[in-house]
Design a protein around this motif. Sequence first.
Motif, PDB file in Angstrom:
ATOM      1  N   GLU A  58      44.616  37.726  41.385  1.00  0.00           N
ATOM      2  CA  GLU A  58      43.829  36.599  41.875  1.00  0.00           C
ATOM      3  C   GLU A  58      43.474  35.643  40.733  1.00  0.00           C
ATOM      4  OE1 GLU A  58      43.198  35.825  44.934  1.00  0.00           O
ATOM      5  OE2 GLU A  58      43.971  37.663  45.856  1.00  0.00           O
ATOM      6  N   LEU A  59      43.186  36.188  39.571  1.00  0.00           N
ATOM      7  CA  LEU A  59      42.886  35.352  38.414  1.00  0.00           C
ATOM      8  C   LEU A  59      44.148  34.674  37.894  1.00  0.00           C
ATOM      9  CD1 LEU A  59      40.532  37.944  36.709  1.00  0.00           C
ATOM     10  CD2 LEU A  59      39.798  35.759  37.685  1.00  0.00           C
ATOM     11  N   ALA A  60      45.255  35.398  37.893  1.00  0.00           N
ATOM     12  CA  ALA A  60      46.515  34.834  37.400  1.00  0.00           C
ATOM     13  C   ALA A  60      46.991  33.675  38.265  1.00  0.00           C
ATOM     14  CB  ALA A  60      47.588  35.924  37.354  1.00  0.00           C
ATOM     15  N   ARG A  61      46.881  33.819  39.571  1.00  0.00           N
ATOM     16  CA  ARG A  61      47.366  32.748  40.442  1.00  0.00           C
ATOM     17  C   ARG A  61      46.494  31.501  40.379  1.00  0.00           C
ATOM     18  NH1 ARG A  61      46.300  36.223  45.492  1.00  0.00           N
ATOM     19  NH2 ARG A  61      48.541  36.587  45.284  1.00  0.00           N
ATOM     20  N   ARG A  62      45.307  31.645  39.791  1.00  0.00           N
ATOM     21  CA  ARG A  62      44.449  30.475  39.567  1.00  0.00           C
ATOM     22  C   ARG A  62      44.722  29.814  38.219  1.00  0.00           C
ATOM     23  NH1 ARG A  62      42.079  33.641  43.259  1.00  0.00           N
ATOM     24  NH2 ARG A  62      40.694  32.683  44.809  1.00  0.00           N
ATOM     25  N   GLY A  63      45.738  30.336  37.516  1.00  0.00           N
ATOM     26  CA  GLY A  63      46.188  29.676  36.310  1.00  0.00           C
ATOM     27  C   GLY A  63      45.576  30.152  35.010  1.00  0.00           C
ATOM     28  N   TYR A  64      44.816  31.257  35.038  1.00  0.00           N
ATOM     29  CA  TYR A  64      44.184  31.738  33.813  1.00  0.00           C
ATOM     30  C   TYR A  64      45.106  32.683  33.061  1.00  0.00           C
ATOM     31  CZ  TYR A  64      40.227  29.753  36.230  1.00  0.00           C
ATOM     32  OH  TYR A  64      39.414  28.882  36.904  1.00  0.00           O
ATOM     33  N   ALA A  65      44.981  32.704  31.756  1.00  0.00           N
ATOM     34  CA  ALA A  65      45.743  33.624  30.918  1.00  0.00           C
ATOM     35  C   ALA A  65      44.954  34.922  30.829  1.00  0.00           C
ATOM     36  CB  ALA A  65      45.949  33.021  29.534  1.00  0.00           C
ATOM     37  N   VAL A  66      45.493  35.979  31.408  1.00  0.00           N
ATOM     38  CA  VAL A  66      44.743  37.231  31.560  1.00  0.00           C
ATOM     39  C   VAL A  66      45.290  38.324  30.646  1.00  0.00           C
ATOM     40  CG1 VAL A  66      43.953  38.991  33.177  1.00  0.00           C
ATOM     41  CG2 VAL A  66      44.311  36.644  33.984  1.00  0.00           C
ATOM     42  N   THR A  67      44.411  38.889  29.850  1.00  0.00           N
ATOM     43  CA  THR A  67      44.690  40.135  29.141  1.00  0.00           C
ATOM     44  C   THR A  67      43.913  41.215  29.877  1.00  0.00           C
ATOM     45  OG1 THR A  67      44.967  39.065  26.994  1.00  0.00           O
ATOM     46  CG2 THR A  67      44.445  41.417  26.989  1.00  0.00           C
ATOM     47  N   ALA A  68      44.641  42.151  30.488  1.00  0.00           N
ATOM     48  CA  ALA A  68      44.016  43.189  31.301  1.00  0.00           C
ATOM     49  C   ALA A  68      44.131  44.528  30.587  1.00  0.00           C
ATOM     50  CB  ALA A  68      44.682  43.260  32.672  1.00  0.00           C
ATOM     51  N   VAL A  69      43.000  45.228  30.508  1.00  0.00           N
ATOM     52  CA  VAL A  69      42.928  46.526  29.834  1.00  0.00           C
ATOM     53  C   VAL A  69      42.742  47.613  30.888  1.00  0.00           C
ATOM     54  CG1 VAL A  69      41.570  47.910  28.226  1.00  0.00           C
ATOM     55  CG2 VAL A  69      41.946  45.484  27.765  1.00  0.00           C
ATOM     56  N   GLU A  70      43.585  48.628  30.860  1.00  0.00           N
ATOM     57  CA  GLU A  70      43.517  49.689  31.869  1.00  0.00           C
ATOM     58  C   GLU A  70      43.871  51.031  31.230  1.00  0.00           C
ATOM     59  OE1 GLU A  70      43.284  52.320  34.651  1.00  0.00           O
ATOM     60  OE2 GLU A  70      42.542  50.288  35.000  1.00  0.00           O
ATOM     61  N   ILE A  71      42.992  52.012  31.392  1.00  0.00           N
ATOM     62  CA  ILE A  71      43.175  53.317  30.764  1.00  0.00           C
ATOM     63  C   ILE A  71      44.299  54.130  31.406  1.00  0.00           C
ATOM     64  CG2 ILE A  71      41.450  54.500  32.208  1.00  0.00           C
ATOM     65  CD1 ILE A  71      40.607  56.063  29.726  1.00  0.00           C
ATOM     66  N   GLY A  72      44.547  53.943  32.694  1.00  0.00           N
ATOM     67  CA  GLY A  72      45.529  54.753  33.410  1.00  0.00           C
ATOM     68  C   GLY A  72      46.925  54.157  33.373  1.00  0.00           C
ATOM     69  N   SER A  73      47.909  54.951  32.970  1.00  0.00           N
ATOM     70  CA  SER A  73      49.275  54.428  32.846  1.00  0.00           C
ATOM     71  C   SER A  73      49.881  54.069  34.197  1.00  0.00           C
ATOM     72  CB  SER A  73      50.163  55.439  32.120  1.00  0.00           C
ATOM     73  OG  SER A  73      50.196  56.679  32.814  1.00  0.00           O
ATOM     74  N   GLU A  74      49.601  54.870  35.226  1.00  0.00           N
ATOM     75  CA  GLU A  74      50.143  54.568  36.556  1.00  0.00           C
ATOM     76  C   GLU A  74      49.480  53.321  37.146  1.00  0.00           C
ATOM     77  OE1 GLU A  74      52.691  56.024  38.032  1.00  0.00           O
ATOM     78  OE2 GLU A  74      52.939  57.308  36.272  1.00  0.00           O
ATOM     79  N   MET A  75      48.171  53.212  36.965  1.00  0.00           N
ATOM     80  CA  MET A  75      47.468  52.013  37.429  1.00  0.00           C
ATOM     81  C   MET A  75      47.999  50.770  36.705  1.00  0.00           C
ATOM     82  SD  MET A  75      45.139  52.440  39.795  1.00  0.00           S
ATOM     83  CE  MET A  75      43.734  53.381  40.385  1.00  0.00           C
ATOM     84  N   ALA A  76      48.149  50.878  35.387  1.00  0.00           N
ATOM     85  CA  ALA A  76      48.635  49.742  34.607  1.00  0.00           C
ATOM     86  C   ALA A  76      50.030  49.317  35.063  1.00  0.00           C
ATOM     87  CB  ALA A  76      48.639  50.096  33.122  1.00  0.00           C
ATOM     88  N   ALA A  77      50.875  50.291  35.378  1.00  0.00           N
ATOM     89  CA  ALA A  77      52.229  49.970  35.842  1.00  0.00           C
ATOM     90  C   ALA A  77      52.201  49.177  37.139  1.00  0.00           C
ATOM     91  CB  ALA A  77      53.034  51.257  36.024  1.00  0.00           C
ATOM     92  N   ARG A  78      51.278  49.527  38.037  1.00  0.00           N
ATOM     93  CA  ARG A  78      51.168  48.791  39.292  1.00  0.00           C
ATOM     94  C   ARG A  78      50.620  47.379  39.075  1.00  0.00           C
ATOM     95  NH1 ARG A  78      51.801  53.557  39.645  1.00  0.00           N
ATOM     96  NH2 ARG A  78      52.692  54.672  41.393  1.00  0.00           N
TER      97      ARG A  78
END
Length: 260
Positions: A58-78
Amino acid sequence: MPRDLSLRNSFDRVADLYDEVRPGYPVKLYEDLVALSGIPAGGRVLEVGCGPGIATVELARRGYAVTAVEIGSEMAARAREKCREYSNVRVETVSFEHWPLELEAFDLVVSASAFHWVSPGVKYAKSAAALRPGGSLALFWNRSPGFPADLRAALDEIYREEAPELADAGHEDLEVVIQRPIDELEASGLFSDVAVRRYPWALTCTAARYAKLIQTYSDHLALPADARARLAGRIEALVRELGGTIERPYVSVLYVARRR
């Protein structure tokens, strides 16, 4: 009661299920987030605990540059898969505590239903350090005001029989829950001008979806697999007896605060 942070990566083993059944957030919440935070067009966002990318996209489609941090490898892959068409998104598989700080690099730090899983001594201090002067921290959660009394009583009976350790789960006063982040923000001394917005809505769940949904909650994931399956099966049967669907009430709550 302090949250057991050892459970924070339990969602990763049900990443597909989480992505399938966890609800998103109202469009108005995102609109207010942008307006209240004052983030500039194309601004940089740091997302803490992105999960499968529900808010990230939702943030990306509004044109923002997003750095997303996620501890879970499977979650991050999705999350990466969900945002694959957006070149302005980078998903890093690391806890926020161990993420290499980019000092004063972001216009906005965001966390959707995840900030309570960050160590108390880190979450506000590191978020403030990552923000540019005048930047904002935006936190939001889907909270539940609870089911009608008759349905709650029927569910409670099942919990007492199948998972008595969860019999009182979800009974904390909603106003106490909503107030807690406000108190934490103010106590940190790092943020000011805390704005709070509420968005009541409801999710209609089939019996199967609701049975899946409860199996994405951390306290349910802590149950032995056989106990969790029995509990979900009985609750699914109850919903079928009640007509096949139930309405799950929610209040999405947004907090936006300015870095001092």
